[in-house]
Write a protein that holds these residues in place. Structure first.
Motif, PDB file in Angstrom:
ATOM      1  N   VAL A 160     118.633  98.774  32.195  1.00  0.00           N
ATOM      2  CA  VAL A 160     119.025 100.184  32.177  1.00  0.00           C
ATOM      3  C   VAL A 160     119.291 100.769  33.650  1.00  0.00           C
ATOM      4  CG1 VAL A 160     118.189 102.619  31.497  1.00  0.00           C
ATOM      5  CG2 VAL A 160     117.893 100.604  29.815  1.00  0.00           C
ATOM      6  N   ARG A 161     118.431 100.223  34.503  1.00  0.00           N
ATOM      7  CA  ARG A 161     118.401 100.687  35.763  1.00  0.00           C
ATOM      8  C   ARG A 161     119.021  99.666  36.668  1.00  0.00           C
ATOM      9  NH1 ARG A 161     113.831 102.163  33.172  1.00  0.00           N
ATOM     10  NH2 ARG A 161     113.344 104.395  33.094  1.00  0.00           N
ATOM     11  N   SER A 162     119.361  98.457  36.057  1.00  0.00           N
ATOM     12  CA  SER A 162     119.917  97.309  37.137  1.00  0.00           C
ATOM     13  C   SER A 162     119.124  97.159  38.222  1.00  0.00           C
ATOM     14  CB  SER A 162     121.139  97.830  37.539  1.00  0.00           C
ATOM     15  OG  SER A 162     121.882  96.489  38.346  1.00  0.00           O
ATOM     16  N   ARG A 163     117.673  96.848  37.777  1.00  0.00           N
ATOM     17  CA  ARG A 163     116.625  96.553  38.954  1.00  0.00           C
ATOM     18  C   ARG A 163     115.649  95.328  38.445  1.00  0.00           C
ATOM     19  NH1 ARG A 163     113.241 101.993  38.489  1.00  0.00           N
ATOM     20  NH2 ARG A 163     114.611 103.039  39.642  1.00  0.00           N
ATOM     21  N   TYR A 164     115.273  94.544  39.386  1.00  0.00           N
ATOM     22  CA  TYR A 164     114.090  93.739  39.275  1.00  0.00           C
ATOM     23  C   TYR A 164     112.678  94.209  39.597  1.00  0.00           C
ATOM     24  CZ  TYR A 164     117.815  90.103  38.982  1.00  0.00           C
ATOM     25  OH  TYR A 164     118.997  89.350  38.647  1.00  0.00           O
ATOM     26  N   PHE A 184     108.654  79.564  40.937  1.00  0.00           N
ATOM     27  CA  PHE A 184     107.401  79.813  39.668  1.00  0.00           C
ATOM     28  C   PHE A 184     108.116  80.674  38.634  1.00  0.00           C
ATOM     29  CE2 PHE A 184     104.811  77.411  42.540  1.00  0.00           C
ATOM     30  CZ  PHE A 184     103.952  76.750  41.529  1.00  0.00           C
ATOM     31  N   PRO A 185     108.321  81.897  38.913  1.00  0.00           N
ATOM     32  CA  PRO A 185     108.769  82.951  37.904  1.00  0.00           C
ATOM     33  C   PRO A 185     110.392  82.998  37.987  1.00  0.00           C
ATOM     34  CG  PRO A 185     108.021  84.036  39.723  1.00  0.00           C
ATOM     35  CD  PRO A 185     107.777  82.716  40.133  1.00  0.00           C
ATOM     36  N   MET A 186     110.961  83.435  36.833  1.00  0.00           N
ATOM     37  CA  MET A 186     112.376  83.432  36.448  1.00  0.00           C
ATOM     38  C   MET A 186     112.607  84.506  35.584  1.00  0.00           C
ATOM     39  SD  MET A 186     114.878  80.634  34.408  1.00  0.00           S
ATOM     40  CE  MET A 186     114.510  79.197  35.585  1.00  0.00           C
ATOM     41  N   ALA A 187     113.799  85.182  35.834  1.00  0.00           N
ATOM     42  CA  ALA A 187     114.343  86.156  34.832  1.00  0.00           C
ATOM     43  C   ALA A 187     115.868  85.689  34.795  1.00  0.00           C
ATOM     44  CB  ALA A 187     114.145  87.717  35.579  1.00  0.00           C
ATOM     45  N   LEU A 188     116.252  86.080  33.387  1.00  0.00           N
ATOM     46  CA  LEU A 188     117.531  86.001  33.061  1.00  0.00           C
ATOM     47  C   LEU A 188     118.046  87.115  32.468  1.00  0.00           C
ATOM     48  CD1 LEU A 188     119.854  83.666  32.328  1.00  0.00           C
ATOM     49  CD2 LEU A 188     118.841  83.557  29.935  1.00  0.00           C
ATOM     50  N   THR A 233     100.770  88.735  37.836  1.00  0.00           N
ATOM     51  CA  THR A 233     101.311  88.672  36.620  1.00  0.00           C
ATOM     52  C   THR A 233     101.507  89.937  35.877  1.00  0.00           C
ATOM     53  OG1 THR A 233      99.102  88.269  35.245  1.00  0.00           O
ATOM     54  CG2 THR A 233     100.233  86.388  35.666  1.00  0.00           C
ATOM     55  N   SER A 234     102.607  90.226  35.180  1.00  0.00           N
ATOM     56  CA  SER A 234     103.199  91.212  34.840  1.00  0.00           C
ATOM     57  C   SER A 234     104.053  91.317  33.198  1.00  0.00           C
ATOM     58  CB  SER A 234     103.885  92.277  35.593  1.00  0.00           C
ATOM     59  OG  SER A 234     104.961  91.362  36.038  1.00  0.00           O
ATOM     60  N   LEU A 235     104.231  92.237  32.590  1.00  0.00           N
ATOM     61  CA  LEU A 235     105.235  92.168  31.368  1.00  0.00           C
ATOM     62  C   LEU A 235     105.997  93.628  31.381  1.00  0.00           C
ATOM     63  CD1 LEU A 235     106.055  90.696  28.843  1.00  0.00           C
ATOM     64  CD2 LEU A 235     104.295  92.026  27.599  1.00  0.00           C
ATOM     65  N   PHE A 274     110.777  90.513  36.018  1.00  0.00           N
ATOM     66  CA  PHE A 274     111.701  91.302  35.003  1.00  0.00           C
ATOM     67  C   PHE A 274     112.877  91.840  35.531  1.00  0.00           C
ATOM     68  CE2 PHE A 274     107.228  90.133  33.484  1.00  0.00           C
ATOM     69  CZ  PHE A 274     107.293  89.496  32.360  1.00  0.00           C
ATOM     70  N   PHE A 275     113.970  91.853  34.567  1.00  0.00           N
ATOM     71  CA  PHE A 275     115.013  92.579  34.752  1.00  0.00           C
ATOM     72  C   PHE A 275     115.209  93.773  34.078  1.00  0.00           C
ATOM     73  CE2 PHE A 275     119.673  93.698  34.524  1.00  0.00           C
ATOM     74  CZ  PHE A 275     120.090  93.842  36.005  1.00  0.00           C
TER      75      PHE A 275
END
Length: 332
Positions: A263-267, A214-218, A300-302, A259-260
């Protein structure tokens, strides 16, 4: 006599502070505030932000509304009503427009953000879902129906193009530098890669034994696309060059947003089971940093890099209590 509902934001914050991080040491996300959403029932879906005016827009699917939140005062400032299961939402700063995709009637409705006056409607037929804004053209991309992404010109407003898919799209992203669309198609257990200009599919990736993507981060800069699977619950990272799996790690259950944080290289992986998983990308691979407790159903988040804040939508309690937006500050 004060109602039990009135005390819910305080109680939710207290519970998170007490149970908060499932790991040791300083948590990677600190609960900074809770923003109450009174008179919001049912599921809350996606969010968008207006940085110039410090506004957060919240699609309240189960309530048929969109709330405009003043981020500074941490209060609702205005509301759009009469919507049909709003789920996807976007904001166009150049036009000061809110774009709302409705699952119930397949409409995409546009509103002037300052006044919330309706500025147009585009009918997509059924199940208008995720919204993305192409910052290079100002066009709006909306996943919808049995398999398509509509390209909408907000100036008209009208649908000006369609990108065909084999089934309903969920999370997707557009890489303007390469002209490629990366689209989750969970009914086919695959990620479709499409050429935006021609509308042609150039690849389809299906990591084995993975379902319900379902979710995706690029992360276009690193050439990585991260997919959130629900069955089994995992974050799987793929190379955008060829779809090769570069990392895969278990996550909390029922994820709906990823979300990626460059700055901190984290998801950040938000999950309906009531948690946000923080996963680091390291030279050795993906590493589970911590699990931050939230509220059941808060999937859900942002993440807004410009504000360095993660907003998590928590639906109203089953036995009373207001819905809230949980505001987390990443550390260090």
């Amino acid at each position: 006599m004060p109602s039990a509902r009135a005390g819910w934001p305080v109680l939710a914050a207290l519970l998170i502070l007490l149970t908060g991080s499932a790991g040791a040491g300083d948590p990677p996300l600190v609960l900074e505030a809770t923003i109450p959403l009174p008179d919001v029932g049912g599921r809350i879906d996606h969010m968008a932000v207006d940085l110039a005016h410090d506004r957060l827009f919240v699609a309240e699917l189960g309530n048929g509304t969109v709330d405009s939140i003043d981020i500074t005062s941490r209060k609702r400032s205005s509301r759009i009503t009469g919507l049909k299961e709003p789920q996807g939402i976007g904001y166009l700063p150049a036009r000061d427009l809110i774009v709302v995709a409705n699952a119930g009637d397949g409409s995409v409705r546009l509103y002037t953000a300052t006044t919330l006056a309706q500025a147009g409607t585009v009918d997509l037929g059924e199940d208008a879902d995720n919204v993305r804004v192409d910052a290079t053209t100002g066009q709006v991309l909306v996943g919808y129906g049995a398999g398509g992404i509509a390209v909408i010109d907000p100036a008209r407003p009208a649908k000006i193009a369609d990108v065909a898919l084999p089934a309903h799209p969920e999370g997707f992203h557009y890489d303007a530098a390469t002209g490629r669309l990366y689209v989750n198609v969970p009914d086919r257990r695959q990620i479709d890669v499409l050429d935006r200009k021609t509308g042609q599919r150039v690849a389809a990736w299906s990591p084995p034994e993975m379902r319900s993507n379902f979710p995706m981060a690029l992360d276009a800069a690193a050439g990585r696309v991260a997919i959130g699977y629900r069955n089994p619950a995992r974050l799987t990272e793929l190379s955008t060059a060829d779809g090769a799996v570069t990392g895969s790690i278990p996550t909390c259950g029922d994820t709906d947003d990823i979300f990626f944080d460059a700055v901190r290289s984290r998801y950040y992986v938000s999950c309906g089971e009531g948690a946000v998983d923080v996963i680091d990308r390291t030279p050795e691979g993906l590493v589970h940093h911590d699990r931050i407790r939230t509220v059941s159903g808060a999937r859900t988040s942002l993440f807004v890099p410009e504000l360095d804040r993660l907003f998590v939508a928590a639906r109203a309690g089953w036995f009373g209590g207001d819905a809230t937006i949980l505001v987390f500050r990443p550390t260090p």
